[in-house]
Design an enzyme around this catalytic site. Structure first.
Site, PDB file in Angstrom:
ATOM      1  N   TYR A  98     -61.371  -6.791  24.196  1.00  0.00           N
ATOM      2  CA  TYR A  98     -61.221  -8.082  24.850  1.00  0.00           C
ATOM      3  C   TYR A  98     -62.281  -9.074  24.379  1.00  0.00           C
ATOM      4  O   TYR A  98     -63.240  -8.692  23.703  1.00  0.00           O
ATOM      5  CB  TYR A  98     -61.270  -7.914  26.376  1.00  0.00           C
ATOM      6  CG  TYR A  98     -62.652  -7.719  26.953  1.00  0.00           C
ATOM      7  CD1 TYR A  98     -63.344  -6.516  26.780  1.00  0.00           C
ATOM      8  CD2 TYR A  98     -63.288  -8.735  27.659  1.00  0.00           C
ATOM      9  CE1 TYR A  98     -64.613  -6.347  27.304  1.00  0.00           C
ATOM     10  CE2 TYR A  98     -64.562  -8.571  28.191  1.00  0.00           C
ATOM     11  CZ  TYR A  98     -65.219  -7.375  28.002  1.00  0.00           C
ATOM     12  OH  TYR A  98     -66.483  -7.211  28.514  1.00  0.00           O
TER      13      TYR A  98
ATOM     14  N   ARG B  43     -65.480 -11.494  16.096  1.00  0.00           N
ATOM     15  CA  ARG B  43     -65.816 -10.266  16.822  1.00  0.00           C
ATOM     16  C   ARG B  43     -64.562  -9.535  17.262  1.00  0.00           C
ATOM     17  O   ARG B  43     -64.468  -8.312  17.173  1.00  0.00           O
ATOM     18  CB  ARG B  43     -66.713 -10.596  18.025  1.00  0.00           C
ATOM     19  CG  ARG B  43     -67.185  -9.355  18.762  1.00  0.00           C
ATOM     20  CD  ARG B  43     -68.255  -9.655  19.790  1.00  0.00           C
ATOM     21  NE  ARG B  43     -67.744 -10.500  20.865  1.00  0.00           N
ATOM     22  CZ  ARG B  43     -68.497 -10.982  21.848  1.00  0.00           C
ATOM     23  NH1 ARG B  43     -69.780 -10.706  21.902  1.00  0.00           N
ATOM     24  NH2 ARG B  43     -67.965 -11.741  22.796  1.00  0.00           N
TER      25      ARG B  43
ATOM     26  N   ARG C 184     -47.579   8.688  27.151  1.00  0.00           N
ATOM     27  CA  ARG C 184     -49.007   9.015  27.196  1.00  0.00           C
ATOM     28  C   ARG C 184     -49.353  10.175  26.255  1.00  0.00           C
ATOM     29  O   ARG C 184     -48.783  11.264  26.356  1.00  0.00           O
ATOM     30  CB  ARG C 184     -49.402   9.382  28.631  1.00  0.00           C
ATOM     31  CG  ARG C 184     -50.893   9.608  28.781  1.00  0.00           C
ATOM     32  CD  ARG C 184     -51.288   9.989  30.200  1.00  0.00           C
ATOM     33  NE  ARG C 184     -52.732  10.174  30.293  1.00  0.00           N
ATOM     34  CZ  ARG C 184     -53.375  11.269  29.905  1.00  0.00           C
ATOM     35  NH1 ARG C 184     -52.690  12.297  29.424  1.00  0.00           N
ATOM     36  NH2 ARG C 184     -54.690  11.353  30.004  1.00  0.00           N
TER      37      ARG C 184
ATOM     38  N   HIS D  60     -53.002  11.487  23.740  1.00  0.00           N
ATOM     39  CA  HIS D  60     -54.320  11.115  23.220  1.00  0.00           C
ATOM     40  C   HIS D  60     -54.236  10.611  21.783  1.00  0.00           C
ATOM     41  O   HIS D  60     -55.068   9.821  21.355  1.00  0.00           O
ATOM     42  CB  HIS D  60     -55.294  12.301  23.306  1.00  0.00           C
ATOM     43  CG  HIS D  60     -55.869  12.476  24.684  1.00  0.00           C
ATOM     44  ND1 HIS D  60     -55.088  12.722  25.788  1.00  0.00           N
ATOM     45  CD2 HIS D  60     -57.149  12.418  25.132  1.00  0.00           C
ATOM     46  CE1 HIS D  60     -55.850  12.809  26.855  1.00  0.00           C
ATOM     47  NE2 HIS D  60     -57.110  12.625  26.491  1.00  0.00           N
TER      48      HIS D  60
ATOM     49  N   LYS E 218     -66.454  -4.227  22.040  1.00  0.00           N
ATOM     50  CA  LYS E 218     -66.152  -4.897  23.318  1.00  0.00           C
ATOM     51  C   LYS E 218     -64.834  -4.344  23.852  1.00  0.00           C
ATOM     52  O   LYS E 218     -63.781  -4.985  23.776  1.00  0.00           O
ATOM     53  CB  LYS E 218     -66.101  -6.420  23.103  1.00  0.00           C
ATOM     54  CG  LYS E 218     -66.272  -7.226  24.386  1.00  0.00           C
ATOM     55  CD  LYS E 218     -66.572  -8.666  24.068  1.00  0.00           C
ATOM     56  CE  LYS E 218     -66.510  -9.568  25.290  1.00  0.00           C
ATOM     57  NZ  LYS E 218     -67.534  -9.308  26.305  1.00  0.00           N
TER      58      LYS E 218
ATOM     59  N   GLU F 256     -79.764  -3.864  26.792  1.00  0.00           N
ATOM     60  CA  GLU F 256     -79.180  -5.155  27.194  1.00  0.00           C
ATOM     61  C   GLU F 256     -78.936  -5.113  28.695  1.00  0.00           C
ATOM     62  O   GLU F 256     -79.276  -4.137  29.359  1.00  0.00           O
ATOM     63  CB  GLU F 256     -77.869  -5.402  26.436  1.00  0.00           C
ATOM     64  CG  GLU F 256     -76.818  -4.337  26.663  1.00  0.00           C
ATOM     65  CD  GLU F 256     -75.528  -4.549  25.876  1.00  0.00           C
ATOM     66  OE1 GLU F 256     -75.271  -5.664  25.393  1.00  0.00           O
ATOM     67  OE2 GLU F 256     -74.753  -3.580  25.770  1.00  0.00           O
TER      68      GLU F 256
HETATM   69  N1  PMP Z   1     -73.568  -7.429  26.611  1.00  0.00           N
HETATM   70  C1  PMP Z   1     -72.548  -7.028  27.391  1.00  0.00           C
HETATM   71  C2  PMP Z   1     -72.501  -5.584  27.805  1.00  0.00           C
HETATM   72  C3  PMP Z   1     -71.562  -7.933  27.813  1.00  0.00           C
HETATM   73  O1  PMP Z   1     -70.538  -7.520  28.597  1.00  0.00           O
HETATM   74  C4  PMP Z   1     -71.665  -9.286  27.423  1.00  0.00           C
HETATM   75  C5  PMP Z   1     -70.599 -10.284  27.821  1.00  0.00           C
HETATM   76  N2  PMP Z   1     -70.429 -10.461  29.177  1.00  0.00           N
HETATM   77  C6  PMP Z   1     -72.749  -9.680  26.632  1.00  0.00           C
HETATM   78  C7  PMP Z   1     -73.666  -8.721  26.218  1.00  0.00           C
HETATM   79  C8  PMP Z   1     -72.898 -11.111  26.184  1.00  0.00           C
HETATM   80  O2  PMP Z   1     -71.977 -11.399  25.167  1.00  0.00           O
HETATM   81  P1  PMP Z   1     -71.447 -12.897  24.913  1.00  0.00           P
HETATM   82  O3  PMP Z   1     -72.645 -13.735  24.693  1.00  0.00           O
HETATM   83  O4  PMP Z   1     -70.600 -12.775  23.700  1.00  0.00           O
HETATM   84  O5  PMP Z   1     -70.688 -13.304  26.143  1.00  0.00           O
END
Ligand code: PMP
Length: 282
Positions: free
Chosen positions: A32, A51, A99, A101, A143, A175
Site C-alpha cells: 500500500y 516505492r 486459498r 500459500h 510497505k 523507527e
Molecule cells: N515507517 C513506518 C513503519 C510507517 O508506517 C510510515 C508511514 N506511516 C513511515 C515510516 C513514514 O513513511 P512516509 O514518510 O512515506 O509516510
C-alpha cells in the site's frame, strides 16, 4: 459521498466490494501507499509511485498500472472531490484465488484507491512517546498491509497515553510504529540508515533529509544507538500524514536538550514551504 477507485471503476465507497478470497484479506498479501493532495496537486507523487513499484517487485505482484494510469486515477478523484485537500490510500493485492500459500498464477491484482478530506495541521507539535522492543520481521522496508505487529506496538503506546512507539532493535533505534525518526546532536542531524531493511524508507524522511541539507546542515544516515536518542538535542518523527513532529517526553522522562527545538521549528517551516513549491499538479 466518497468516491473510490476499484479495479477500473469509480464507485461510492459503500458500493465497493471485493471477494472474501482476495489474498489481501486472507493473507495480507498486498502492498500500500499513503499520500496527500494540496490545492489540487500531489506532493511527492513520483517518490510514492517509485516505492509502490519497488514494493510490488519485491513481493512479486505484477505492476497493475502505468504511471499515466495512476495519474489519471488521482486526477479524476481530485476532480470528483472538487479539489478539496485529500489523503489517498492505495492498495494493490495479489488478487483473488482459492486459498493457498503458493502464489497463484494468472490472477489479476486487486487495485483500490480511496481518499478522504485531509485537514492540514500547520502547528509544530511536541509529543510524548515510549520506546519498545522492535519485534517485527526482517523486511520492514516493504510497505505491506500486514501491519499487525505495527498496530500492536502502536496500541501499547496509545494505551500508555503516548503518541508513538519508538522501536529499538538490539540497542539500535529503528523507527516509529508508523513514522521515521531523526535526532539532532550538536547541530547535526542523524537518521537511521535504510541499509539493513529494518525501516521503511519513508518518502517524508527522504525529503526532510533534502530540506536539512538544503539549508547547509549535515544530515547523516547511519545506525543510531538508543543512548544517542536519550542524549539528543532534538528528536523528530516524520510521516506523510503528520509531516514532522518533535518528541519532548520519552518513557515519561523529558528529552531534547534544547527544549525550544530551534532546528525542528526551522525545518518544519521550510518543509511546509517546500511542499507548496513542489506539488505535482494535473
Ligand atoms: N515507517 C513506518 C513503519 C510507517 O508506517 C510510515 C508511514 N506511516 C513511515 C515510516 C513514514 O513513511 P512516509 O514518510 O512515506 O509516510
Amino acid at each position: 459521498m466518497t468516491i473510490c477507485f476499484l479495479n477500473g471503476n469509480y464507485l461510492d465507497i459503500e458500493d465497493a466490494k471485493i471477494s472474501v478470497l482476495d489474498r489481501g484479506f486472507i493473507f495480507g498479501d498486498s502492498v500500500y501507499e499513503v499520500m496527500s493532495s494540496q490545492d489540487g496537486g500531489i506532493f511527492g507523487l513520483n517518490d510514492h509511485l517509485d516505492r509502490l513499484e519497488k514494493n510490488l517487485f519485491e513481493v512479486m505482484i505484477p505492476s497493475p498500472m502505468s504511471r499515466d494510469g495512476w495519474r489519471e486515477v488521482f486526477a479524476k478523484l481530485i476532480s470528483i472531490h472538487e479539489k478539496v485537500d485529500l489523503s489517498f490510500y492505495i492498495q494493490v493485492s495479489r488478487g483473488s484465488a482459492p486459498r493457498s500459500h503458493s502464489f497463484p498464477r494468472d490472477v489479476k491484482p486487486t487495485v483500490f484507491v480511496m481518499c478522504q478530506p485531509y485537514v492540514r495541521d500547520d502547528e509544530f507539535r511536541l509529543v510524548a512517546c515510549i520506546t519498545l522492543d522492535d519485534n517485527r520481521w526482517g523486511r520492514c522496508d516493504i510497505k505491506t498491509t500486514s501491519l499487525l505487529p505495527n498496530l500492536m506496538l502502536k496500541n501499547v503506546a496509545i494505551g500508555k497515553g503516548a503518541y508513538e512507539a519508538i522501536l529499538v532493535r538490539d540497542g539500535y533505534v529503528t523507527e516509529g510504529a508508523s513514522s521515521n525518526i531523526f535526532i539532532v546532536k550538536d547541530r547535526q542531524v542523524l537518521t537511521p540508515s535504510t541499509d539493513h531493511n529494518t525501516i521503511l524508507p519513508g518518502v517524508t524522511r527522504k525529503l526532510i533529509c533534502d530540506v536539512v541539507r538544503s539549508i547547509g546542515v549535515v544530515c547523516s544516515e547511519r545506525e543510531v544507538r538508543r543512548d544517542e536518542l536519550l542524549s539528543a538535542d532534538e528528536i523528530w518523527l516524520t510521516s506523510s500524514t503528520a509531516n514532522i513532529v518533535a518528541v519532548n517526553m520519552l518513557d515519561q522522562i523529558s528529552v531534547g536538550n534544547d527544549s525550544r527545538y530551534p532546528l525542528g521549528r526551522r525545518i518544519h517551516k521550510a518543509f511546509r514551504d517546500y511542499k507548496v513549491n513542489n506539488l505535482l499538479s494535473f
